[in-house]
Design a protein around this motif. Structure first.
Motif, PDB file in Angstrom:
ATOM      1  N   LEU A  12      15.849 -23.484 -10.698  1.00  0.00           N
ATOM      2  CA  LEU A  12      14.422 -23.369 -10.402  1.00  0.00           C
ATOM      3  C   LEU A  12      14.100 -23.748  -9.069  1.00  0.00           C
ATOM      4  O   LEU A  12      12.930 -23.406  -8.760  1.00  0.00           O
ATOM      5  CB  LEU A  12      13.958 -24.445 -11.542  1.00  0.00           C
ATOM      6  N   SER A  13      14.734 -24.908  -8.590  1.00  0.00           N
ATOM      7  CA  SER A  13      14.347 -24.979  -7.106  1.00  0.00           C
ATOM      8  C   SER A  13      14.313 -24.050  -6.342  1.00  0.00           C
ATOM      9  O   SER A  13      13.805 -24.143  -5.073  1.00  0.00           O
ATOM     10  CB  SER A  13      14.977 -26.436  -6.703  1.00  0.00           C
ATOM     11  N   ALA A  14      15.384 -23.241  -6.256  1.00  0.00           N
ATOM     12  CA  ALA A  14      15.108 -21.952  -5.335  1.00  0.00           C
ATOM     13  C   ALA A  14      14.092 -21.220  -5.243  1.00  0.00           C
ATOM     14  O   ALA A  14      14.047 -20.261  -4.214  1.00  0.00           O
ATOM     15  CB  ALA A  14      16.534 -20.940  -5.865  1.00  0.00           C
ATOM     16  N   GLN A  15      13.396 -21.334  -5.989  1.00  0.00           N
ATOM     17  CA  GLN A  15      11.759 -20.598  -5.908  1.00  0.00           C
ATOM     18  C   GLN A  15      10.899 -21.230  -4.717  1.00  0.00           C
ATOM     19  O   GLN A  15      10.101 -20.755  -4.290  1.00  0.00           O
ATOM     20  CB  GLN A  15      11.131 -20.641  -7.358  1.00  0.00           C
ATOM     21  N   ALA A  18      26.917 -29.642   6.969  1.00  0.00           N
ATOM     22  CA  ALA A  18      26.457 -30.829   6.345  1.00  0.00           C
ATOM     23  C   ALA A  18      25.297 -31.017   7.605  1.00  0.00           C
ATOM     24  O   ALA A  18      25.286 -30.908   8.616  1.00  0.00           O
ATOM     25  CB  ALA A  18      27.354 -32.136   6.518  1.00  0.00           C
ATOM     26  N   TYR A  19      24.232 -31.836   6.605  1.00  0.00           N
ATOM     27  CA  TYR A  19      23.242 -32.184   7.531  1.00  0.00           C
ATOM     28  C   TYR A  19      22.675 -33.585   7.016  1.00  0.00           C
ATOM     29  O   TYR A  19      22.061 -33.901   5.637  1.00  0.00           O
ATOM     30  CB  TYR A  19      21.918 -31.311   7.283  1.00  0.00           C
ATOM     31  N   ASN A  20      23.125 -34.783   7.386  1.00  0.00           N
ATOM     32  CA  ASN A  20      23.117 -36.124   7.084  1.00  0.00           C
ATOM     33  C   ASN A  20      23.841 -36.052   5.518  1.00  0.00           C
ATOM     34  O   ASN A  20      25.029 -35.724   5.571  1.00  0.00           O
ATOM     35  CB  ASN A  20      21.470 -36.735   6.830  1.00  0.00           C
ATOM     36  N   GLU A  21      23.326 -36.460   4.468  1.00  0.00           N
ATOM     37  CA  GLU A  21      23.856 -36.185   3.228  1.00  0.00           C
ATOM     38  C   GLU A  21      23.502 -35.046   2.492  1.00  0.00           C
ATOM     39  O   GLU A  21      23.976 -35.006   1.245  1.00  0.00           O
ATOM     40  CB  GLU A  21      23.295 -37.518   2.305  1.00  0.00           C
ATOM     41  N   ASN A  22      22.611 -34.206   3.047  1.00  0.00           N
ATOM     42  CA  ASN A  22      22.330 -33.004   2.377  1.00  0.00           C
ATOM     43  C   ASN A  22      23.211 -31.704   2.992  1.00  0.00           C
ATOM     44  O   ASN A  22      24.111 -32.022   3.795  1.00  0.00           O
ATOM     45  CB  ASN A  22      20.901 -32.612   2.862  1.00  0.00           C
ATOM     46  N   LEU A  23      22.735 -30.645   2.600  1.00  0.00           N
ATOM     47  CA  LEU A  23      23.646 -29.386   3.219  1.00  0.00           C
ATOM     48  C   LEU A  23      22.794 -28.189   3.711  1.00  0.00           C
ATOM     49  O   LEU A  23      21.644 -28.320   2.861  1.00  0.00           O
ATOM     50  CB  LEU A  23      24.407 -28.902   1.846  1.00  0.00           C
ATOM     51  N   ILE A  24      23.143 -27.282   4.277  1.00  0.00           N
ATOM     52  CA  ILE A  24      22.669 -26.028   4.559  1.00  0.00           C
ATOM     53  C   ILE A  24      23.559 -25.091   4.163  1.00  0.00           C
ATOM     54  O   ILE A  24      24.936 -25.150   4.451  1.00  0.00           O
ATOM     55  CB  ILE A  24      22.421 -25.783   6.057  1.00  0.00           C
ATOM     56  N   ASN A  48      19.864 -21.912   2.955  1.00  0.00           N
ATOM     57  CA  ASN A  48      19.251 -22.751   1.709  1.00  0.00           C
ATOM     58  C   ASN A  48      19.501 -24.153   1.972  1.00  0.00           C
ATOM     59  O   ASN A  48      20.493 -24.496   2.727  1.00  0.00           O
ATOM     60  CB  ASN A  48      19.756 -22.269   0.448  1.00  0.00           C
ATOM     61  N   PHE A  49      18.490 -25.098   1.834  1.00  0.00           N
ATOM     62  CA  PHE A  49      18.658 -26.375   1.736  1.00  0.00           C
ATOM     63  C   PHE A  49      19.000 -27.222   0.510  1.00  0.00           C
ATOM     64  O   PHE A  49      18.052 -27.051  -0.407  1.00  0.00           O
ATOM     65  CB  PHE A  49      17.427 -27.117   2.471  1.00  0.00           C
ATOM     66  N   TYR A  50      19.910 -27.829   0.505  1.00  0.00           N
ATOM     67  CA  TYR A  50      20.396 -28.659  -0.698  1.00  0.00           C
ATOM     68  C   TYR A  50      20.087 -30.054  -0.442  1.00  0.00           C
ATOM     69  O   TYR A  50      20.414 -30.782   0.390  1.00  0.00           O
ATOM     70  CB  TYR A  50      21.984 -28.477  -1.070  1.00  0.00           C
ATOM     71  N   ASN A  51      19.165 -30.718  -1.255  1.00  0.00           N
ATOM     72  CA  ASN A  51      18.619 -32.080  -1.144  1.00  0.00           C
ATOM     73  C   ASN A  51      19.464 -32.966  -2.111  1.00  0.00           C
ATOM     74  O   ASN A  51      19.436 -32.702  -3.436  1.00  0.00           O
ATOM     75  CB  ASN A  51      17.270 -32.168  -1.566  1.00  0.00           C
ATOM     76  N   HIS A  52      20.178 -33.947  -1.479  1.00  0.00           N
ATOM     77  CA  HIS A  52      21.322 -34.643  -2.183  1.00  0.00           C
ATOM     78  C   HIS A  52      20.529 -35.540  -3.245  1.00  0.00           C
ATOM     79  O   HIS A  52      21.186 -36.126  -4.234  1.00  0.00           O
ATOM     80  CB  HIS A  52      22.178 -35.390  -1.363  1.00  0.00           C
TER      81      HIS A  52
END
Length: 259
Positions: free
Chosen positions: A15-18, A200-206, A214-218
């Protein structure tokens, strides 16, 4: 119950991909490189050209080359004092200091026990993460003591990419994305929905999928597309909310707004 939690987790990702993460254009610079690696807080630019690793600053440019080891497979500059250069053809890792001078050479063909390595990335202290493709698991390897501190449970599908910071290591396979802590324990995993590269972007991911970042929010466990123009992405990197995208001869910079 576990199946219900997993279903909810995957549903949140879908859902968040929207939603989209905004990225404001900052600048574009010319860069003649075969592979763009990174740019750090001190404005040092790392890239590979003609199988030579370059470190370029405003003051000077230095380089490292070792043609006896074949082609450079990957370079990891998360710790600029201990840069990892992987030569996959000869199963060898070179550790460089900030002047690109050799600190250590790890020839896994001669070290015991033998390890057949396909991917590496930076660990904490004097360690690197290695993917042992004979046994299909990650090892946190101490290159001073020449021993593996921790090993993960084997995975069953082909490895596509590997990235890390001091606290975590992320392994992307054709089937799943895995996150491990520095003890080698699994923190989380989710199904790979077509992603091919990660940073890796801090604790998140690209995550890259079909030329879209896309941005993954941990914290929220959500994935959102990054709103950037259509472009052919060769490599990308992110640090301090600055997203760098290399498109052959041009290096773009965007300010990410992830709050």
């Amino acid at each position: 119950m576990k199946q219900l939690v997993l279903f909810f987790f995957i549903s949140c990702l879908t859902l968040s991909a929207q939603n989209k993460i905004s990225a404001n254009y900052i600048a574009v610079d010319s860069l003649n490189a075969d592979v763009f690696i990174s740019k750090n807080n001190f404005e040092n630019l790392y890239y590979v050209q003609n199988n030579v690793l370059f470190k370029k600053s405003d003051k000077h440019t230095i380089n490292y080359s070792n043609i006896q080891l074949g082609n450079i497979t990957s370079v990891h500059t998360f710790n600029p004092l201990k840069i990892n250069v992987f030569y996959g053809d000869l199963n060898t890792v070179i550790i460089l200091d900030n002047r690109l001078a050799e600190v250590s050479k790890l020839d896994f063909n001669t070290l015991q026990p033998y390890k057949n390595i396909s991917h590496i990335t930076t660990g904490f202290d004097n360690t690197i993460w290695l993917f042992n493709q004979d046994f299909q698991y990650l090892e946190l390897y101490d290159y001073q003591t020449k021993t593996a501190r921790y090993k993960t449970i084997p995975v069953s599908s082909k490895v596509l990419d590997l990235t890390s910071n001091y606290n975590y290591c992320w392994l992307l396979t054709e089937n799943n994305l895995y996150c491990y802590n520095y003890f080698g324990s699994l923190v989380y995993k989710f199904k790979n929905d077509g992603y091919t590269h990660i940073k890796a972007y801090n604790e998140n991911l690209i995550l890259e999928k079909e030329n879209i970042l896309n941005f993954y929010n941990h914290e929220t466990k959500t994935i959102s597309a990054i709103d950037i123009p259509n472009m052919l992405i060769s490599q990308f990197f992110v640090t301090n909310q600055i997203l760098y995208i290399y498109t052959r001869k041009l290096l773009y910079q965007y300010q990410l707004k992830t709050d």
